[in-house]
Design a protein around this motif. Structure first.
Motif, PDB file in Angstrom:
ATOM      1  N   THR A   4       8.831  28.376  28.655  1.00 25.14           N
ATOM      2  CA  THR A   4       8.534  27.702  30.096  1.00 25.14           C
ATOM      3  C   THR A   4       9.766  28.057  30.646  1.00 25.14           C
ATOM      4  N   ALA A   5      10.519  26.636  30.851  1.00 27.42           N
ATOM      5  CA  ALA A   5      11.772  26.542  31.705  1.00 27.42           C
ATOM      6  C   ALA A   5      12.355  27.889  32.437  1.00 27.42           C
ATOM      7  N   ALA A   6      12.536  28.465  30.832  1.00 25.80           N
ATOM      8  CA  ALA A   6      13.373  29.701  31.260  1.00 25.80           C
ATOM      9  C   ALA A   6      12.804  30.946  31.660  1.00 25.80           C
ATOM     10  N   LEU A   7      11.261  31.186  31.453  1.00 22.16           N
ATOM     11  CA  LEU A   7      11.026  31.970  32.087  1.00 22.16           C
ATOM     12  C   LEU A   7      11.180  31.465  33.162  1.00 22.16           C
ATOM     13  N   ALA A   8      11.040  30.380  34.107  1.00 22.77           N
ATOM     14  CA  ALA A   8      10.499  29.681  35.480  1.00 22.77           C
ATOM     15  C   ALA A   8      12.301  29.861  35.907  1.00 22.77           C
ATOM     16  N   GLU A   9      13.019  29.544  35.251  1.00 22.46           N
ATOM     17  CA  GLU A   9      14.284  29.700  35.805  1.00 22.46           C
ATOM     18  C   GLU A   9      14.527  31.547  36.650  1.00 22.46           C
ATOM     19  N   ARG A  10      13.990  32.640  35.011  1.00 21.57           N
ATOM     20  CA  ARG A  10      14.478  33.600  35.507  1.00 21.57           C
ATOM     21  C   ARG A  10      13.439  34.340  36.157  1.00 21.57           C
ATOM     22  N   ILE A  11      12.005  33.851  36.911  1.00 22.20           N
ATOM     23  CA  ILE A  11      11.646  34.210  37.985  1.00 22.20           C
ATOM     24  C   ILE A  11      12.374  34.139  39.644  1.00 22.20           C
ATOM     25  N   ARG A  12      12.350  32.658  39.732  1.00 21.59           N
ATOM     26  CA  ARG A  12      12.953  31.576  40.319  1.00 21.59           C
ATOM     27  C   ARG A  12      14.199  32.390  41.245  1.00 21.59           C
ATOM     28  N   LYS A  13      15.599  33.076  40.025  1.00 22.27           N
ATOM     29  CA  LYS A  13      16.785  33.311  40.067  1.00 22.27           C
ATOM     30  C   LYS A  13      16.699  35.217  41.089  1.00 22.27           C
ATOM     31  N   TYR A  14      15.874  35.674  40.381  1.00 19.75           N
ATOM     32  CA  TYR A  14      15.827  37.050  40.565  1.00 19.75           C
ATOM     33  C   TYR A  14      14.145  37.340  42.203  1.00 19.75           C
ATOM     34  N   ARG A  15      13.706  36.265  42.163  1.00 18.30           N
ATOM     35  CA  ARG A  15      13.258  36.417  44.526  1.00 18.30           C
ATOM     36  C   ARG A  15      14.272  35.393  44.960  1.00 18.30           C
ATOM     37  N   ASP A  16      15.146  34.794  44.071  1.00 21.30           N
ATOM     38  CA  ASP A  16      16.223  33.952  45.279  1.00 21.30           C
ATOM     39  C   ASP A  16      17.140  35.798  45.398  1.00 21.30           C
ATOM     40  N   ALA A  17      17.906  36.199  44.110  1.00 28.99           N
ATOM     41  CA  ALA A  17      18.543  37.165  44.189  1.00 28.99           C
ATOM     42  C   ALA A  17      17.091  38.764  45.413  1.00 28.99           C
ATOM     43  N   GLN A  18      16.752  38.280  45.546  1.00 27.95           N
ATOM     44  CA  GLN A  18      16.198  39.457  46.459  1.00 27.95           C
ATOM     45  C   GLN A  18      15.723  39.029  47.722  1.00 27.95           C
ATOM     46  N   GLU A  19      16.516  38.000  47.938  1.00 28.67           N
ATOM     47  CA  GLU A  19      16.490  37.507  49.386  1.00 28.67           C
ATOM     48  C   GLU A  19      14.804  37.012  49.624  1.00 28.67           C
ATOM     49  N   LYS A  20      13.491  37.083  49.162  1.00 25.76           N
ATOM     50  CA  LYS A  20      12.329  36.898  49.281  1.00 25.76           C
ATOM     51  C   LYS A  20      12.041  35.411  49.318  1.00 25.76           C
ATOM     52  N   ASN A  21      10.594  34.943  50.077  1.00 28.84           N
ATOM     53  CA  ASN A  21      10.738  33.787  49.866  1.00 28.84           C
ATOM     54  C   ASN A  21       8.499  33.784  49.140  1.00 28.84           C
ATOM     55  N   GLN A  22       8.388  32.922  48.668  1.00 32.09           N
ATOM     56  CA  GLN A  22       6.892  33.476  47.364  1.00 32.09           C
ATOM     57  C   GLN A  22       5.592  34.069  48.082  1.00 32.09           C
ATOM     58  N   PHE A  23       6.316  33.692  49.375  1.00 38.16           N
ATOM     59  CA  PHE A  23       4.999  34.163  49.826  1.00 38.16           C
ATOM     60  C   PHE A  23       4.872  35.835  49.924  1.00 38.16           C
ATOM     61  N   ASP A  24       6.821  35.905  50.377  1.00 39.84           N
ATOM     62  CA  ASP A  24       6.688  37.748  50.536  1.00 39.84           C
ATOM     63  C   ASP A  24       6.573  38.264  48.957  1.00 39.84           C
ATOM     64  N   MET A  25       7.562  37.809  48.013  1.00 39.42           N
ATOM     65  CA  MET A  25       6.787  37.459  46.390  1.00 39.42           C
ATOM     66  C   MET A  25       5.798  38.255  46.079  1.00 39.42           C
ATOM     67  N   ALA A  26       4.786  37.001  46.032  1.00 39.63           N
ATOM     68  CA  ALA A  26       3.199  37.376  45.635  1.00 39.63           C
ATOM     69  C   ALA A  26       2.671  37.890  46.190  1.00 39.63           C
ATOM     70  N   THR A  33       0.589  32.133  46.294  1.00 40.22           N
ATOM     71  CA  THR A  33       1.762  31.937  46.622  1.00 40.22           C
ATOM     72  C   THR A  33       1.678  31.190  45.945  1.00 40.22           C
ATOM     73  N   GLU A  34       0.988  30.306  45.049  1.00 39.39           N
ATOM     74  CA  GLU A  34       0.951  29.484  44.544  1.00 39.39           C
ATOM     75  C   GLU A  34       1.145  29.102  42.810  1.00 39.39           C
ATOM     76  N   GLU A  35       0.542  30.527  42.294  1.00 37.20           N
ATOM     77  CA  GLU A  35       0.669  30.698  41.364  1.00 37.20           C
ATOM     78  C   GLU A  35       2.530  31.345  41.445  1.00 37.20           C
ATOM     79  N   ILE A  36       2.902  31.835  41.744  1.00 32.91           N
ATOM     80  CA  ILE A  36       4.412  31.678  41.913  1.00 32.91           C
ATOM     81  C   ILE A  36       4.819  30.516  41.870  1.00 32.91           C
ATOM     82  N   SER A  37       4.825  29.615  42.779  1.00 36.66           N
ATOM     83  CA  SER A  37       5.020  27.753  42.453  1.00 36.66           C
ATOM     84  C   SER A  37       4.805  27.257  41.469  1.00 36.66           C
ATOM     85  N   LEU A  38       3.845  27.724  41.156  1.00 41.19           N
ATOM     86  CA  LEU A  38       3.918  27.242  39.026  1.00 41.19           C
ATOM     87  C   LEU A  38       4.772  28.031  38.807  1.00 41.19           C
TER      88      LEU A  38
END
Length: 75
Positions: A4-26, A33-38
């Motif tokens: 779960t931690a590895a998946l969480a990190e992978r998702i965050r890194k992908y979003r950061d690489a796309q230069e998007k915030n959680q709202f945009d990605m969601a 947005t809450e689901e992306i955050s969790l």
């Protein structure tokens, strides 16, 4: 819960690489947005349908999304 931690990190890194915030990605994936955050904090295990949406958005398969490489496994 290392997977779960590895998946969480992978998702965050992908979003950061796309230069998007959680709202945009969601919004783009039809998630809250809450689901992306969790997910990014490793606080929830995603449903298969959520994994499919994330993988499709990333341009990879669910298998690739869930793949744990040797470096992540050692943590």
């Amino acid at each position: 819960m290392p997977e779960t931690a590895a998946l969480a990190e992978r998702i965050r890194k992908y979003r950061d690489a796309q230069e998007k915030n959680q709202f945009d990605m969601a919004s783009e994936m039809g998630l809250s947005t809450e689901e992306i955050s969790l997910l990014e904090r490793g606080k929830t295990d995603p449903k298969l349908s959520t994994l499919q949406k994330i993988a499709a958005h990333m341009g990879i398969t669910v298998s690739e999304l869930l793949k744990i490489d040797e470096e992540e496994e050692r943590r």
